[in-house]
Design an enzyme around this catalytic site. Structure first.
Site, PDB file in Angstrom:
ATOM      1  CB  SER A  32      -0.966  -0.045   1.192  1.00  0.00           C
ATOM      2  OG  SER A  32      -1.986   0.908   1.059  1.00  0.00           O
ATOM      3  CG  ASP A  40       7.224   5.387 -11.411  1.00  0.00           C
ATOM      4  OD1 ASP A  40       7.793   4.364 -11.839  1.00  0.00           O
ATOM      5  OD2 ASP A  40       6.040   5.400 -11.040  1.00  0.00           O
ATOM      6  CE  LYS A  55      -4.590  -2.383   1.261  1.00  0.00           C
ATOM      7  NZ  LYS A  55      -4.621  -0.951   0.861  1.00  0.00           N
TER       8      LYS A  55
END
Length: 726
Positions: A468, A479, A493
């Site tokens: 999460s 990224d 998740k």
């Protein structure tokens, strides 16, 4: 994360149980739904069918799925129910929706009562076996995992399963050096205690189990929290509670002090010691004393907690005294206890390289906590993960570290706001994550609160337990090219939950209905992909400690699928891909010469082979050889000094056959300390990789962490500035 049935229920499934062979079998009392249960279930159903991200009508189709989930939750290893029970219960498969909608929960409670009855029967049989003993020269085996097996077709087949389980319990104790008389006495007491736990299961437990079968049948991360579970969830998020500052455990039928919190009322008073047994609790200076011998742990904890500055009195049997030792009464004033063990913490490691020493700061973050109530009240010093990490980063900069490693292993997530703020400490005011709601509307969470606190080399360490909010942070770091992600693929998740307070919705003045944690949206990375199902793939892989098929989002049959949306406009701040070949080459060269690392790889391979084989031998000679090998490897893992210290304190290395509450507290604490002091092979190598990345960033391509000294040295343990342990 996967919902687990209340500990009282599963504690029974993990051991063998109950009444004597020559006495009448005593079944637990039949449980009935409380008046508020049906109303809470109907209210939850209305919310789930209208506001869940994967909204499903509560009809016969969903009822059938809830039925299967309920049986799986109650009897995951197919050890209690018979095939004939399942066939008979099949008539209720499409009636569970009616039970909720008609506010009549007798059907799910009848299923739960049958489960308890079968458990009592199996326990009685298990205890009856203790008089005879077992033949350990036979080449029998015990199946480790039965979840994919059918339910026993006959009573005889079921009893044979339990015979082997009792035999394995006996063999584990035999291998640990106990004689048959001692084993018989210990197991008899163990099964009797388990029987008493079974009898303590109440209607609230049964209701919570059924409701979680309902919620998780829709989607894995939707859960029902009863009033007490909801309170504990809030405590975990704010990392504080009002109490006396003592960690309690159930030991030998008594609620026992396991640990005292530094600075808490219990430690400051000097009146309470580790090992003391609490036999009575009274409220205020003169309130009546409640006898709590034989009570459930959570019930005693609820009595001891209360309002700040209020008084609680405890009747104590001092540690070391027998059951007839005189009790003493103490009075403590409750205070706010800060849960420092669950907060962010940092250490500084020294790494040997070709150019000398480098310093790497490691910040361990167990969860993304946030004291929302304090924040909403305007408390400028409210507790939060990002705030604590910011303080630690300042400390690390003062220590002149060369690189920082964020250790998010087993961090299951928490506050989305904190994940965004934490990302800002390393990337500044940038888009961090996208969320899409059930209508398809996409919003972008951009950090606007925190400024960059660390601009140097960065890495994130993750494992399968990182989920999460941990995945949001790791994905953003990856990224943007801000740092390396090291470890194994994360949990997967990629969903957003919110907590609905059922009592607030129903305008109840007292907490009666509990809370509903329901999924309302899905996360997406700034690049448009999602962490859902696939998780975050590390740049640098290390051995996976678990089995991906058994743990993680992909292990759920009803998980949301992976998908993609358009990327958000974002500008990478770096590109680490050109460095990866060199980092991987240095890593491979180093770990090939690291005996501890290779031992870990070998142990994991053996564990995978055993899981695949799915059986263990019940032959004593075979198991003795396995135990000797295990002992040798554990000594090597812990190191001679730590292993000797654990043994000297009565701690355990190889399996001692005991359950947690059967060991002396001193032995449990010694074992825990030995595990804490054990060589963390994965962390060591991650620190070395950070050191290598520091060298590459500085343009030094031949100065990897030394292959002759692969274990970094911890040189400083940092505490949070301005915090106190209470």
């Amino acid at each position: 994360m996967r919902y687990k049935l209340l500990g009282l229920v599963l504690a029974v499934a993990g051991a063998m149980p109950l009444a004597t062979a020559d006495t009448e079998l005593a079944f637990p009392p039949l449980l009935e739904p409380a008046a508020q249960d049906a109303k809470a279930a109907r209210l939850a159903a209305d919310l789930l069918s209208r506001y869940h991200y994967k909204a499903m009508p509560l009809d016969d189709t969903l009822s059938s799925q809830v039925f299967d989930q309920y049986l799986k939750l109650l009897d995951p290893e197919k050890l209690y129910f018979l095939r004939s029970d399942i066939d008979r219960l099949a008539a209720d498969r499409t009636r569970l929706d009616d039970a909720i909608l008609n506010e009549d929960l007798r059907t799910p409670f009848a299923i739960f009562n049958l489960y308890e009855r079968r458990a009592a029967e199996r326990m009685a049989f298990a205890r009856s076996l203790l008089a005879g003993g077992f033949d350990f020269e036979r080449n029998e085996t015990l199946m480790i995992d039965r979840k994919d097996q059918p339910w026993p077709a006959t009573e005889t087949e079921a009893l044979e399963l339990w015979r082997k389980r009792v035999k394995n319990d006996w063999l584990r104790l035999r291998l640990a050096g106990r004689d048959d008389a001692a084993i018989r006495k210990l197991l008899d007491k163990r099964y009797d205690n388990n029987a008493k736990r079974l009898a303590k299961i109440n209607s609230a437990d049964a209701f919570e189990a059924f409701m979680n079968a309902y919620t998780t049948a829709i989607e894995p991360h939707t859960n029902y929290l009863g009033p007490r579970a909801a309170e504990n969830f809030d405590i975990a998020m704010r990392l504080s509670l009002v109490g006396i500052g003592a960690a309690l455990t159930e030991h030998d039928g008594h609620i026992t002090v396991r640990e005292l919190v530094a600075g808490g009322p219990a430690m400051v008073s000097g009146q309470l010691q580790v090992g003391d047994r609490i036999v009575g609790v009274g409220q205020g200076p003169s309130g009546s004393m409640e006898d709590v011998v034989g009570w459930r742990l959570d019930d005693v904890v609820a009595l001891i907690r209360g309002k700040a500055a209020s008084t609680v009195r405890l009747d104590i049997l001092p540690a070391g005294g027998g059951p007839d030792a005189p009790a003493k009464t103490i009075a403590l004033v409750r205070d706010t206890i800060k849960m420092q063990d669950s907060a962010a913490k940092a250490k500084v490691y020294s790494v040997t390289s070709g150019e000398g020493k480098r310093r790497v700061g490691v910040i361990t973050l167990p969860s993304f906590y946030e004291d929302v109530a304090a924040m909403q009240k305007g408390d400028k010093d409210y507790r939060s993960a990002a705030r604590d990490v910011a303080r630690l980063l300042q400390d690390l900069k003062a220590q002149q570290v060369d690189g920082v490693l964020m250790d998010l292993r087993n961090n299951g997530g928490g506050s989305l706001r904190e994940a965004v703020a934490l990302t800002g400490l390393f990337l500044g005011k940038v888009p961090v994550v996208q969320t899409r709601n059930a209508k398809g509307d996409v919003s972008v969470a951009t950090n606007s609160d925190t400024a960059v606190a660390w601009q140097g080399p960065l890495a994130v360490l993750i494992n399968r337990g990182s989920a999460s909010a941990s995945e949001i942070f790791a994905a953003a770091v990856q990224d943007y090219g801000r740092g390396l992600v090291i470890g194994e693929p994360s949990f997967g998740k990629g969903t957003v939950q919110t907590v609905a307070r059922l009592d607030q919705i129903a305008r109840n003045p007292k907490p009666t209905f509990g809370d509903l944690k329901l999924t309302i949206a899905q996360f997406f990375r700034v690049n448009g992909g999602t962490t859902q199902l696939h998780g975050v793939m590390p740049d640098m892989r290390v051995p996976a400690l678990g089995d991906d098929s058994l743990f993680g989002e992909s292990s759920f049959g009803n998980a949301l699928p992976w998908t993609r949306i358009p990327a958000v406009d974002h500008q990478p701040v770096g590109d680490l891909k050109p460095h990866l070949p060199r980092l991987k080459a240095w890593h491979e060269s180093r770990v090939q010469r690291d005996r501890d690392y290779q031992d870990l790889v070998d142990d994991l391979a053996k564990a995978r082979a055993q899981r695949k084989n799915n059986v263990i031998s019940l032959n004593e000679d075979v198991r003795r050889k396995e135990r000797a090998a295990q002992e040798k490897r554990l000594v090597a893992l812990l190191g001679g000094a730590a292993a000797s210290a654990a043994s000297a304190a009565g701690g355990t290395l190889a399996d001692d056959g005991l359950q947690f509450n059967e060991r002396q507290l001193a032995r449990n604490l010694a074992s825990q300390k030995a595990r804490d002091d054990a060589n963390d092979v994965i962390l060591n190598e991650a620190v070395n990789i950070v050191s290598d990345s520091v060298a590459l960033k500085a343009g030094k391509s031949q100065v990897a962490a030394s292959v002759s000294s692969t274990r970094p040295t911890m040189i400083k343990d940092l505490l949070l500035q301005g915090s106190s342990e209470q």
